[in-house]
Design an enzyme around this catalytic site. Structure first.
Site, mmCIF file in Angstrom:
data_model
loop_
_atom_site.group_PDB
_atom_site.id
_atom_site.type_symbol
_atom_site.label_atom_id
_atom_site.label_comp_id
_atom_site.label_asym_id
_atom_site.label_seq_id
_atom_site.Cartn_x
_atom_site.Cartn_y
_atom_site.Cartn_z
ATOM 1 N N SER A 121 -6.418 1.420 -4.644
ATOM 2 C CA SER A 121 -6.441 2.819 -4.255
ATOM 3 C C SER A 121 -5.033 3.409 -4.378
ATOM 4 C CB SER A 121 -7.020 2.951 -2.848
ATOM 5 O OG SER A 121 -7.344 4.280 -2.556
ATOM 6 N N TYR A 154 0.840 -1.201 0.000
ATOM 7 C CA TYR A 154 0.000 0.000 0.000
ATOM 8 C C TYR A 154 0.875 1.250 0.000
ATOM 9 C CZ TYR A 154 -3.693 3.311 1.054
ATOM 10 O OH TYR A 154 -4.558 4.374 1.000
ATOM 11 N N ASP A 211 -17.890 4.814 -7.317
ATOM 12 C CA ASP A 211 -16.751 5.145 -6.451
ATOM 13 C C ASP A 211 -16.622 6.663 -6.359
ATOM 14 O OD1 ASP A 211 -14.382 5.426 -5.084
ATOM 15 O OD2 ASP A 211 -13.253 4.015 -6.312
ATOM 16 N N HIS A 226 -15.765 2.323 -3.651
ATOM 17 C CA HIS A 226 -14.325 2.164 -3.520
ATOM 18 C C HIS A 226 -13.936 0.837 -2.871
ATOM 19 C CE1 HIS A 226 -10.348 3.853 -3.723
ATOM 20 N NE2 HIS A 226 -10.130 3.624 -2.448
#
Length: 728
Positions: free
Chosen positions: A573, A493, A657, A691
């Site tokens: 993301s 991430y 989203d 999302h």
């Protein structure tokens, strides 16, 4: 990314359902062309124009600007064609159904959150198995039977309405709760009577990321929201305010008690301290950790007192004993410390350090009458210790290695704390921590029918490009060869200061059971090693995140775990941005890539939905030339090299989203198809989904199964059978 599961309505069944219900579908010529292209497996040309703009003297071409308008017929036709093309590929893969069956069986067991006490009642979110959304229940005592208070299945016909927040009052007689639809961040606020199970007349709008704090008498509450039609027209619409709502009165009568000055993107959280008669407000700008702290009397919130200003340093209050406040902060402590603050004299030079900064990053603390329970991050493992109120360590709580711990709700005079403990091998359990003797006992075991107790979980450290020491966790069967042949999935991430903690995932379980290696890299931009680790991968230093990910991939190859054509990458993301940027910089390293809900246009992201809130993390290309240069250097949309062949790529997005606008995905895919036509790139678009958080379980399962099936197909290698799990 945190994964929550779901069932499987295909696009085909959705279409058939509409026709069966008597819906009349009119197909225009653009949609006919799109469907024909989709059926042939051909990428259809995307709508484009000659849009260009200038930033800091540089002309930026933006030919696919039309894809930002999802209402246009030609844009809708292109999206449908691309989604149909991706679905045709993924649905043709035999492994997809096998993985889907595994998910359904593995997730078919009851799951319940830590019981939270309000008054004498206990409240939990729960799912009986494959329900699309979690319901909300109440127990009259801890060991008592659970009564369903809010049945999520009754909120919508398709399972797309989620209970996104619940806030019982002090005595547990009423609960304010938030609903959101189709994965959106937008919410409506309702109130339900716990005794009768009926809603009150109160329904409040303009909620998003809303929190609620009840007044002591239970007749009113405070909540954060965005300005609406009843507020002055000149108020900045993207900054939250705090209002007081009295039950039974219209929202137009709500009293605004906190309206931060200036046109900034304020994000506000509210909490009650009943014994001290305080409303506590935590205020930040966007996603910045440099939050301020304000208090006001609950009984008369007419005067707001600033305890700590917005924007000075990382700061978060964790509790108070009367007028003495405890907070964790990185002011003069990059790895954070716990401080005690007297609200009558709150200047930082008057603070008292209770838990000093150490080599391990301080993550959280719970404050009791005579004890502190403190959580540190120690090389991605959570370490729990108990201290007295002066900060002296009394004991360390042994919960095992590579565990993550979540604290339950507690009262200051409790003699225990409930902990949810998770790891990579098995779904979370709940432990009862006794504060008297620092021992733990199992309160509730997981009911899961599958785990990874027999696999290898080990932590290694990768040397980054600049010498940084990057932790990476490897999960695999004990019998894998080290001949470079293993199908391997690298995940990370690396943003917003979020640490990558140990967690159990059916996605990891499926990948490993089929013979693959799962690797999780804790790269810079995260919070594993405090503020320096976050700052080292944010803003103008974002390239360090990509370098760390690349170094992790190179380590897996050089140490004989895999080879480039068997190495896949995946992120969502900010992680979706990560895997696209690294694919573009080092296409030779990866055999396939799946990017979910990614940020790709780093020059225009503040102009879409929630994007402006990320400027503390990424910078602002329009307002700052240094930021512009750094963003342009890695922005995925602007770094696709003409005629370079990139590894097979699947981009997953969702039509609803409103966190990362799907236009990021659309524009990137169109540009890839134009600039690198020999690179196989696919776009799948989930309908009535957002999302991630709040999506129906079936849609989350679909996203995970699409990811695994695509990577298995493109990376190749031996495919072991998934275990057979009995269904409940």
């Amino acid at each position: 990314m945190e994964f929550i599961a779901r069932s499987h309505p295909t696009r085909r069944t959705v279409v058939i359902g509409g026709i069966a219900a008597g819906a009349l579908t009119v197909v225009d010529p653009l949609h006919r062309q799109a469907r024909a292209a989709s059926a042939a497996g051909i990428a259809s040309p995307a709508p484009r124009d000659d849009t260009a703009y200038s930033l800091h003297g540089v002309t930026i071409a933006d030919p696919y600007r039309p894809l930002e308008d999802g209402a246009r017929a030609d844009v809708r036709a292109w999206i449908d064609a691309e989604d149909g093309r991706a679905r045709a590929l993924i649905d043709s893969l035999p492994i997809r159904n096998r993985v889907h069956d595994f998910f359904l069986a593995a997730l078919d067991y009851p799951r319940t959150t830590i019981p939270a006490r309000y008054g004498q009642r206990y409240f939990t979110h729960f799912s009986e198995g494959l329900a699309n959304q979690r319901s909300f229940g109440v127990q009259e005592y801890l060991a008592g039977p659970r009564r369903t208070l809010i049945d999520a299945a009754a909120l919508s016909n398709d399972g797309t309405v989620t209970i996104s927040g619940t806030f019982p009052d002090r005595l547990g007689t009423k609960v304010a709760y938030l609903l959101s639809e189709a994965g959106s961040d937008r919410e409506t606020l309702h109130v339900r009577d716990v005794e009768t199970g009926q809603d009150l007349q109160d329904v409040l709008a303009w909620c998003k990321h809303t929190t609620v704090a009840w007044a002591r008498d239970g007749r009113s509450f405070f909540y954060s929201r965005y300005p609406g039609e009843y507020d002055p027209a000149d108020w900045y619409r993207r900054g939250q305010i705090v209002c007081q709502h009295r039950l039974g009165e219209p929202q137009a009568a709500d009293r605004v008690i906190f309206h931060p000055p200036g046109s900034r993107d304020f994000y506000l959280q509210v909490f009650s301290s009943m014994d001290a008669d305080l409303l506590k407000i935590v205020a930040g700008i966007g996603t910045s950790e440099k939050e301020g702290y304000f208090i006001t009397p609950l009984h008369d919130p007419s005067h707001i007192t600033e305890i700590f200003p917005i924007g000075a340093a990382g700061f978060y209050p964790v509790g108070n004993v009367g007028a003495t406040h405890y907070a964790i902060t990185n002011l003069d402590a990059p790895k954070w410390r716990l401080v005690r603050i007297d609200q009558s004299d709150p200047k930082p030079d008057r603070w008292h350090t209770v838990i000093a900064e150490s080599d391990a990053t301080l993550n959280f603390a719970a404050v009791f009458e005579s004890r502190l329970v403190v959580k540190h991050l120690d090389n991605v493992n959570h370490r729990i210790s108990i201290h007295d109120l002066s900060g002296e360590r009394l004991s360390t709580v042994d919960l095992g290695k590579l565990e993550s711990v979540t604290f339950g709700r507690y009262y200051r005079n409790d003699d225990h704390l409930l902990l949810e403990v998770d790891d990579y091998k098995q779904p979370g359990r709940v432990e009862w921590l006794s504060l008297d003797d620092s021992t733990t006992s199992l309160f509730r075991a997981s009911s899961a029918k599958h785990n990874l107790s027999d696999v290898v979980v080990r932590q290694v450290f990768v040397t980054g490009k600049d010498g940084a020491r990057i932790p990476m966790t490897l999960i695999h069967r004990p019998d894998i060869p080290t001949d470079g042949s293993n199908r391997t999935l690298l995940y990370a991430y690396g943003g917003f200061g979020f640490a990558l903690w140990p967690y159990y995932s059916e996605r990891i379980a499926a990948w490993v059971r089929m013979g693959g290696i799962y690797a999780l890299a804790s790269i810079r931009g995260g919070g594993e090693y405090g503020q320096p680790w976050h700052d080292g991968g944010r803003g103008v230093h974002k390239q360090a995140s990509f370098d760390d990910f690349i170094a992790s991939a190179e380590w897996l190859i050089s140490n004989g775990y895999t080879r480039p054509d068997r190495l896949g990458s995946n992120g969502a993301s900010n992680g979706g941005l990560l895997v696209l940027a690294t694919m573009l910089q080092r296409p030779d390293l990866f055999g396939a890539v799946v990017s979910a809900v990614p940020v790709t246009d780093m020059l225009r992201f503040p102009k879409f939905t929630f994007g402006v809130n990320w400027t503390p993390e990424y910078g602002d290309a329009e307002k700052n030339e240094a930021d512009f240069k750094a963003l342009l250097a890695y922005s995925p949309l602007h770094n696709i090299r003409k005629d370079v062949k990139y590894p097979p790529l699947l981009i997953l997005t969702a039509d609803n989203d409103d966190r990362v606008a799907p236009a990021h995905s659309y524009k990137f895919v169109a540009t890839m198809q134009s600039e690198s036509p020999d690179s196989p790139v696919y776009l799948a678009v989930e309908r009535r989904a957002g999302h991630g958080q709040g999506n129906a379980l079936n849609k989350s399962i679909d996203r995970e199964c699409d990811t695994i099936a695509f990577l298995c197909e493109k990376l190749g290698g031996p495919m072991l059978d998934l275990p057979k799990i009995g269904r409940t």
